[in-house]
Design a protein around this motif. Structure first.
Motif, mmCIF file in Angstrom:
data_model
loop_
_atom_site.group_PDB
_atom_site.id
_atom_site.type_symbol
_atom_site.label_atom_id
_atom_site.label_comp_id
_atom_site.label_asym_id
_atom_site.label_seq_id
_atom_site.Cartn_x
_atom_site.Cartn_y
_atom_site.Cartn_z
ATOM 1 N N ARG A 199 1.276 22.949 -5.443
ATOM 2 C CA ARG A 199 2.545 23.559 -5.877
ATOM 3 C C ARG A 199 3.573 23.501 -4.760
ATOM 4 N N LYS A 200 3.090 23.418 -3.536
ATOM 5 C CA LYS A 200 4.010 23.380 -2.388
ATOM 6 C C LYS A 200 4.286 21.950 -1.928
ATOM 7 N N ILE A 201 3.732 20.966 -2.704
ATOM 8 C CA ILE A 201 3.988 19.563 -2.372
ATOM 9 C C ILE A 201 4.576 18.922 -3.628
ATOM 10 N N SER A 202 5.879 18.789 -3.690
ATOM 11 C CA SER A 202 6.493 18.241 -4.895
ATOM 12 C C SER A 202 6.672 16.746 -4.769
ATOM 13 N N MET A 203 6.922 16.123 -5.921
ATOM 14 C CA MET A 203 7.059 14.664 -5.909
ATOM 15 C C MET A 203 8.128 14.240 -6.898
ATOM 16 N N ILE A 204 8.922 13.233 -6.527
ATOM 17 C CA ILE A 204 9.838 12.619 -7.494
ATOM 18 C C ILE A 204 9.527 11.124 -7.570
ATOM 19 N N PHE A 205 9.875 10.538 -8.721
ATOM 20 C CA PHE A 205 9.397 9.191 -9.021
ATOM 21 C C PHE A 205 10.560 8.247 -9.363
ATOM 22 N N GLN A 206 10.255 6.958 -9.361
ATOM 23 C CA GLN A 206 11.264 5.938 -9.694
ATOM 24 C C GLN A 206 11.823 6.152 -11.111
ATOM 25 N N GLY A 263 0.809 -1.234 0.000
ATOM 26 C CA GLY A 263 0.000 0.000 0.000
ATOM 27 C C GLY A 263 0.834 1.272 0.000
ATOM 28 N N LYS A 264 2.137 1.147 -0.258
ATOM 29 C CA LYS A 264 3.042 2.316 -0.184
ATOM 30 C C LYS A 264 2.664 3.403 -1.187
ATOM 31 N N SER A 265 2.505 2.997 -2.465
ATOM 32 C CA SER A 265 2.214 4.012 -3.499
ATOM 33 C C SER A 265 0.879 4.680 -3.217
ATOM 34 N N THR A 266 -0.101 3.877 -2.829
ATOM 35 C CA THR A 266 -1.418 4.446 -2.527
ATOM 36 C C THR A 266 -1.278 5.467 -1.396
ATOM 37 N N LEU A 267 -0.477 5.113 -0.400
ATOM 38 C CA LEU A 267 -0.301 6.009 0.750
ATOM 39 C C LEU A 267 0.324 7.340 0.337
ATOM 40 N N ILE A 268 1.412 7.289 -0.433
ATOM 41 C CA ILE A 268 2.091 8.541 -0.768
ATOM 42 C C ILE A 268 1.218 9.388 -1.707
ATOM 43 N N ARG A 269 0.427 8.708 -2.557
ATOM 44 C CA ARG A 269 -0.443 9.438 -3.477
ATOM 45 C C ARG A 269 -1.641 10.063 -2.746
ATOM 46 N N CYS A 270 -1.951 9.522 -1.561
ATOM 47 C CA CYS A 270 -3.016 10.126 -0.750
ATOM 48 C C CYS A 270 -2.545 11.435 -0.115
ATOM 49 N N VAL A 271 -1.236 11.604 0.051
ATOM 50 C CA VAL A 271 -0.731 12.802 0.732
ATOM 51 C C VAL A 271 -0.993 14.051 -0.113
ATOM 52 N N ASN A 272 -0.820 13.950 -1.455
ATOM 53 C CA ASN A 272 -1.128 15.133 -2.284
ATOM 54 C C ASN A 272 -2.481 14.982 -2.986
ATOM 55 N N LEU A 273 -3.226 13.990 -2.541
ATOM 56 C CA LEU A 273 -4.570 13.720 -3.051
ATOM 57 C C LEU A 273 -4.604 13.384 -4.539
ATOM 58 N N LEU A 274 -3.484 12.881 -5.075
ATOM 59 C CA LEU A 274 -3.540 12.295 -6.418
ATOM 60 C C LEU A 274 -4.502 11.112 -6.337
#
Ligand SMILES: Nc1ncnc2c1ncn2[C@@H]1O[C@H](COP(=O)(O)OP(=O)(O)OP(=O)(O)O)[C@@H](O)[C@H]1O
Length: 343
Positions: free
Chosen positions: A82-89, A43-54
């Motif tokens: 805009r104040k919550i950035s994300m980097i990906f694999q 559930g890691k990806s789901t969790l991190i995507r919930c933080v910026n509501l993606l």
């Protein structure tokens, strides 16, 4: 800075519910690097995507800097994101744009004046060590360099929070180390709060202040890094910690390993030390008290967050009753003992 309260996320697949997140609670203080570790499908990806509501949680609240994101309209969310950035694999760079243009992209969307863009991008290029690659296209960069560009782009809007989704999983160990070092530098220099998800405890060990373990959609354990490494409470956390230590049984020992204790054979032990027991001279105490000898075959000790932990492979030489008592003594002193067989 990041607060998740009672987050549930349920997907419906073929009319059946998949409970991806179950009652997740996390609090990441400002300026911390917080790791969430779990196996595939945890559930890691789901969790991190919930933080910026993606990904919208099915229920629960998400707060960033005390603002409740779960109350915002889509329009308001665009502004806050805009104040919550994300980097990906896999970096997600724009292949038709140069390094400079990739980093400039979020600033162009904001209609930032050209002069300011130039100054900001040059500053970021310096920060990530890519000043000489400004006019190069992503196709001509190494994986580590691509991730540096992605990090610079993520910092363009001066975010408060950086989310890292398996950011080093596609990189070799040396490049991983250099990217993690860069993230740590940025965290210190800019006071940026970082939430990262990973399946590798080595990543957590290298840069995190705190770690949470997720399994089957639930947070099963969370602690500051030193505490986790010295006193993990769940089997799954211990498995992740052990995965950072590598001890193989040498071939000649493996060949002569017997499952039963015949005469003249001694137990081959795998010992796990953590926290307090690491600093006590337990093996020499056991040798004196129970008249045994230890033939240490291999050992690995490590540090994380100020805690020492490690594993050891040893042949315990002595009579069956003495070795049995010595093993009991070690276990009574918080050493995990596994009898691998007899040699
Ligand atoms: N859009 C979706 N629709 C249906 N099920 C989903 C969706 N996204 C995730 N899931 C399910 O939710 C669970 C958690 O998936 P998630 O991708 O968050 O795990 P993960 O820990 O990131 O795994 P991995 O490390 O393999 O990426 C899995 O059972 C997955 O199949």
């Amino acid at each position: 800075m990041i607060r998740l309260e009672n987050i549930f996320k349920t997907f419906i697949h073929n009319k059946k519910p998949i409970y991806a997140l179950k009652d997740i609670n996390i609090n990441v203080p400002k300026g911390q690097i917080y790791g969430v570790i779990g196996k595939s499908g945890a559930g890691k990806s789901t969790l991190i995507r919930c933080v910026n509501l993606l990904e919208k949680p099915t229920s629960g609240k998400v707060f960033i800097d005390n603002q409740e994101l779960t109350l915002l309209s889509n329009r308001q969310l665009i502004h806050v994101r805009r104040k919550i950035s994300m980097i990906f694999q896999h970096f997600n760079l724009l292949s038709s744009r140069t390094v400079f243009e990739n980093i400039a992209f979020p600033l162009e969307l904001e209609r930032t004046p050209k002069k300011q863009i130039k100054a900001k991008v040059n500053e970021l290029l310096e920060l990530v060590g890519l000043a000489e690659k400004a006019n190069v296209y992503p196709a001509n960069l190494s994986g580590g360099q691509k991730q540096r560009v992605a990090i610079a782009r993520a910092l363009a809007n001066d975010p408060k929070v950086l989310l890292c989704d398996e950011a080093t999983s596609a990189l070799d160990p040396e490049t991983t180390r250099s990217i993690l070092e860069l993230l740590k530098n940025i965290n210190k220099k800019l006071g940026l709060t970082i939430l990262l998800i990973t399946h590798e405890m080595d990543v957590v060990k290298q840069i995190c202040d705190q770690v949470a373990v997720i399994s089957d959609g639930q947070l099963v354990e969370q602690a500051p890094i030193g505490e986790m490494f010295s006193n993990a409470k769940t089997d799954i956390a211990r498995q992740f910690i052990q995965s950072t230590l590598h001890l193989n049984i040498p071939d000649d020992y493996r060949r002569k390993l017997s499952p039963i204790q015949e005469e003249g054979l001694y137990p081959l032990l795998r010992l796990e030390f953590s926290g307090v027991c690491v600093d006590s001279p337990l093996l020499s105490q056991a040798a004196k008290e129970f008249n045994i000898d230890n033939n240490i075959i291999s050992a690995q000790m490590d540090y994380a967050g100020g805690a020492k932990f490690g594993i050891m492979l040893t042949e315990m030489i002595g009579s069956p009753i003495n070795t049995k008592n010595a093993i009991q003594f070690l276990q009574n002193n918080n050493t995990k003992v596994e009898v691998l067989g007899y040699v």
